[in-house]
Design a protein around this motif. Structure first.
Motif, PDB file in Angstrom:
ATOM      1  N   VAL A   8      34.113 -22.651  27.532  1.00 16.64           N
ATOM      2  CA  VAL A   8      33.840 -23.885  26.790  1.00 16.64           C
ATOM      3  C   VAL A   8      34.509 -25.084  27.461  1.00 16.64           C
ATOM      4  N   GLY A   9      35.751 -24.911  27.912  1.00 18.60           N
ATOM      5  CA  GLY A   9      36.469 -26.008  28.553  1.00 18.60           C
ATOM      6  C   GLY A   9      37.326 -26.777  27.566  1.00 18.60           C
ATOM      7  N   ARG A  10      38.306 -27.461  28.113  1.00 16.52           N
ATOM      8  CA  ARG A  10      39.301 -28.138  27.271  1.00 16.52           C
ATOM      9  C   ARG A  10      38.703 -29.267  26.446  1.00 16.52           C
ATOM     10  N   ILE A  11      37.901 -30.133  27.082  1.00 15.90           N
ATOM     11  CA  ILE A  11      37.355 -31.306  26.387  1.00 15.90           C
ATOM     12  C   ILE A  11      36.415 -30.888  25.264  1.00 15.90           C
ATOM     13  N   ARG A  12      35.482 -29.976  25.566  1.00 13.39           N
ATOM     14  CA  ARG A  12      34.534 -29.535  24.544  1.00 13.39           C
ATOM     15  C   ARG A  12      35.253 -28.850  23.385  1.00 13.39           C
ATOM     16  N   LEU A  13      36.282 -28.067  23.732  1.00 12.33           N
ATOM     17  CA  LEU A  13      37.015 -27.351  22.692  1.00 12.33           C
ATOM     18  C   LEU A  13      37.748 -28.330  21.774  1.00 12.33           C
ATOM     19  N   VAL A  14      38.316 -29.385  22.353  1.00 14.22           N
ATOM     20  CA  VAL A  14      39.003 -30.407  21.552  1.00 14.22           C
ATOM     21  C   VAL A  14      38.012 -31.119  20.628  1.00 14.22           C
ATOM     22  N   ILE A  15      36.814 -31.406  21.145  1.00 11.72           N
ATOM     23  CA  ILE A  15      35.780 -32.058  20.325  1.00 11.72           C
ATOM     24  C   ILE A  15      35.378 -31.162  19.154  1.00 11.72           C
ATOM     25  N   ILE A  16      35.199 -29.874  19.451  1.00 16.72           N
ATOM     26  CA  ILE A  16      34.822 -28.922  18.394  1.00 16.72           C
ATOM     27  C   ILE A  16      35.906 -28.838  17.329  1.00 16.72           C
ATOM     28  N   ILE A  17      37.156 -28.715  17.781  1.00 15.78           N
ATOM     29  CA  ILE A  17      38.284 -28.630  16.834  1.00 15.78           C
ATOM     30  C   ILE A  17      38.372 -29.895  15.995  1.00 15.78           C
ATOM     31  N   THR A  18      38.155 -31.054  16.616  1.00 15.59           N
ATOM     32  CA  THR A  18      38.205 -32.323  15.888  1.00 15.59           C
ATOM     33  C   THR A  18      37.112 -32.398  14.822  1.00 15.59           C
ATOM     34  N   LEU A  19      35.896 -31.977  15.166  1.00 18.45           N
ATOM     35  CA  LEU A  19      34.794 -31.989  14.202  1.00 18.45           C
ATOM     36  C   LEU A  19      35.072 -31.050  13.037  1.00 18.45           C
ATOM     37  N   VAL A  20      35.593 -29.870  13.370  1.00 19.14           N
ATOM     38  CA  VAL A  20      35.929 -28.901  12.313  1.00 19.14           C
ATOM     39  C   VAL A  20      37.027 -29.457  11.420  1.00 19.14           C
ATOM     40  N   ALA A  21      38.041 -30.078  12.039  1.00 22.64           N
ATOM     41  CA  ALA A  21      39.151 -30.656  11.276  1.00 22.64           C
ATOM     42  C   ALA A  21      38.657 -31.773  10.365  1.00 22.64           C
ATOM     43  N   ALA A  22      37.712 -32.597  10.866  1.00 23.28           N
ATOM     44  CA  ALA A  22      37.165 -33.696  10.059  1.00 23.28           C
ATOM     45  C   ALA A  22      36.401 -33.151   8.860  1.00 23.28           C
ATOM     46  N   LEU A  23      35.577 -32.132   9.091  1.00 18.10           N
ATOM     47  CA  LEU A  23      34.814 -31.523   7.993  1.00 18.10           C
ATOM     48  C   LEU A  23      35.744 -30.886   6.961  1.00 18.10           C
ATOM     49  N   LEU A  24      36.776 -30.194   7.445  1.00 18.98           N
ATOM     50  CA  LEU A  24      37.736 -29.572   6.533  1.00 18.98           C
ATOM     51  C   LEU A  24      38.495 -30.623   5.722  1.00 18.98           C
ATOM     52  N   ALA A  25      38.865 -31.719   6.385  1.00 21.44           N
ATOM     53  CA  ALA A  25      39.601 -32.788   5.697  1.00 21.44           C
ATOM     54  C   ALA A  25      38.765 -33.386   4.576  1.00 21.44           C
ATOM     55  N   ILE A  26      37.475 -33.625   4.880  1.00 16.48           N
ATOM     56  CA  ILE A  26      36.582 -34.183   3.849  1.00 16.48           C
ATOM     57  C   ILE A  26      36.378 -33.174   2.723  1.00 16.48           C
ATOM     58  N   GLY A  27      36.133 -31.927   3.108  1.00 17.13           N
ATOM     59  CA  GLY A  27      35.896 -30.897   2.106  1.00 17.13           C
ATOM     60  C   GLY A  27      37.094 -30.669   1.200  1.00 17.13           C
ATOM     61  N   LEU A  28      38.258 -30.599   1.778  1.00 16.81           N
ATOM     62  CA  LEU A  28      39.470 -30.384   0.986  1.00 16.81           C
ATOM     63  C   LEU A  28      39.768 -31.586   0.090  1.00 16.81           C
TER      64      LEU A  28
END
Length: 247
Positions: A8-28
Motif C-alpha cells: 500500500v505504501g506510507r502515503i496511501r496508508l496514512v490517507i486510509i487511516i485518516t479517512l477511517v479516523a474521520a468516520l469514526l470521530a463523526i460516528g462516535l
C-alpha cells in the motif's frame, strides 16, 4: 500485515487511516450526542472531523514510518544472517541449508546435481603483498562475477575465507565441466585496480556429482569436491579436477 503495508505504501496508508479516523470521530460523536439525548450539533460534528483530520495524519505518519523502519531493519537482519557482506553470496550456514534442501528435492525427483568447491589461488599472498583491502576488493569483484554467471536455480555461497561452494541442480558431469571451464576463463580475465596497480587473480575448482541412488550426504559430497579441489591445486592451480567417484 507487513506485505500489505509495503504494498500500500506510507502515503496511501496514512490517507486510509485518516479517512477511517474521520468516520469514526463523526460516528462516535453522533452516538455520544444520541446517548446524552441532545439535539444533533453540526458544530460538534465539524470539530470532531477537523480534530481527526489534523491529529490522525500526524500520528499515523509517525507510527507507519516507525513500523516500516522496523520492517526494513528486520529484512536487513535477515539478509545479514544469510548473506556474506563482501560478496553478496550466501554465507556458509545459509549455503548448507539450501544445499540440504536441494539434496532432498533431487532425491525426491530422482535427479542428479553437481557440487563444486572453488578456491581463489594465492589469496594469502595477494593479501600479504597488497594488503587486505586488495583481498576485499577481489572478493567483492568475484561476488559480482558469480552473480552474472550462475542460473537463478543455482546455489552459491562463501563457505570459507576464499573458498566458495556451488550447487548446480539438474546438471550432469559434462555440463559441470563446461561450467567450470567457462568460469575459470572468465575469472582469469578479471582484474581489480588498487593504488594504480592492476591485480589479476585465478581460481581452482573441485567437482563431484550427487546421484539419486547415492547414499552420500551433503557433507560427504562437499568433502569429495574439496579433495578434487586440492588435486587441482596440486596440478598447478587455475584448473579444475573431478572427484574420482564420478570421473
Amino acid at each position: 500485515m507487513k506485505r500489505i503495508i509495503q504494498k500500500v505504501g506510507r502515503i496511501r496508508l496514512v490517507i486510509i487511516i485518516t479517512l477511517v479516523a474521520a468516520l469514526l470521530a463523526i460516528g462516535l460523536n453522533i452516538l455520544l450526542q444520541l446517548i446524552q439525548g441532545n439535539e444533533l450539533s453540526y458544530t460538534a460534528l465539524y470539530r470532531a472531523l477537523i480534530s481527526a483530520i489534523i491529529i490522525a495524519p500526524l500520528l499515523s505518519w509517525y507510527l507507519v514510518g516507525l513500523f516500516m523502519r522496523v520492517i526494513e531493519l528486520e529484512q536487513k537482519m535477515q539478509e545479514w544472517a544469510m548473506f556474506d557482506q563482501l560478496t553478496g553470496l550466501f554465507n556458509r550456514r545459509a549455503f548448507l541449508h539450501r544445499a540440504e534442501q536441494e539434496y532432498t528435492l533431487a532425491k525426491r525427483h530422482n535427479e542428479s546435481f553437481a557440487i563444486l568447491v572453488l578456491d581463489l589461488d594465492h589469496f594469502k599472498t595477494i593479501n600479504d603483498k597488497y594488503g587486505h583491502k586488495a583481498g576485499d576488493l577481489i572478493l567483492e569483484d568475484f561476488g559480482q562475477l558469480i552473480k552474472s554467471q550462475v542460473r537463478q536455480s543455482d546455489i552459491c555461497g562463501r563457505i570459507g575465507g576464499e573458498e566458495f561452494g556451488f550447487i548446480l541442480p539438474r546438471t550432469d558431469l559434462n555440463n559441470s565441466r563446461l561450467f567450470a571451464e567457462k568460469l575459470l576463463t572468465t575469472i582469469e580475465q578479471r582484474s581489480i585496480s588498487i593504488e594504480g596497480k592492476e591485480i589479476k587473480y585465478t581460481a581452482s575448482i573441485g567437482i563431484t556429482l550427487s546421484h539419486p541412488y547415492s547414499n552420500y550426504k551433503i557433507n560427504n559430497l562437499l568433502h569429495q569436491a574439496d579433495r578434487a579441489l586440492y588435486k587441482a591445486k596440486s596440478a598447478g592451480r587455475n584448473c579444475y579436477q573431478v572427484a574420482n567417484a564420478v570421473s
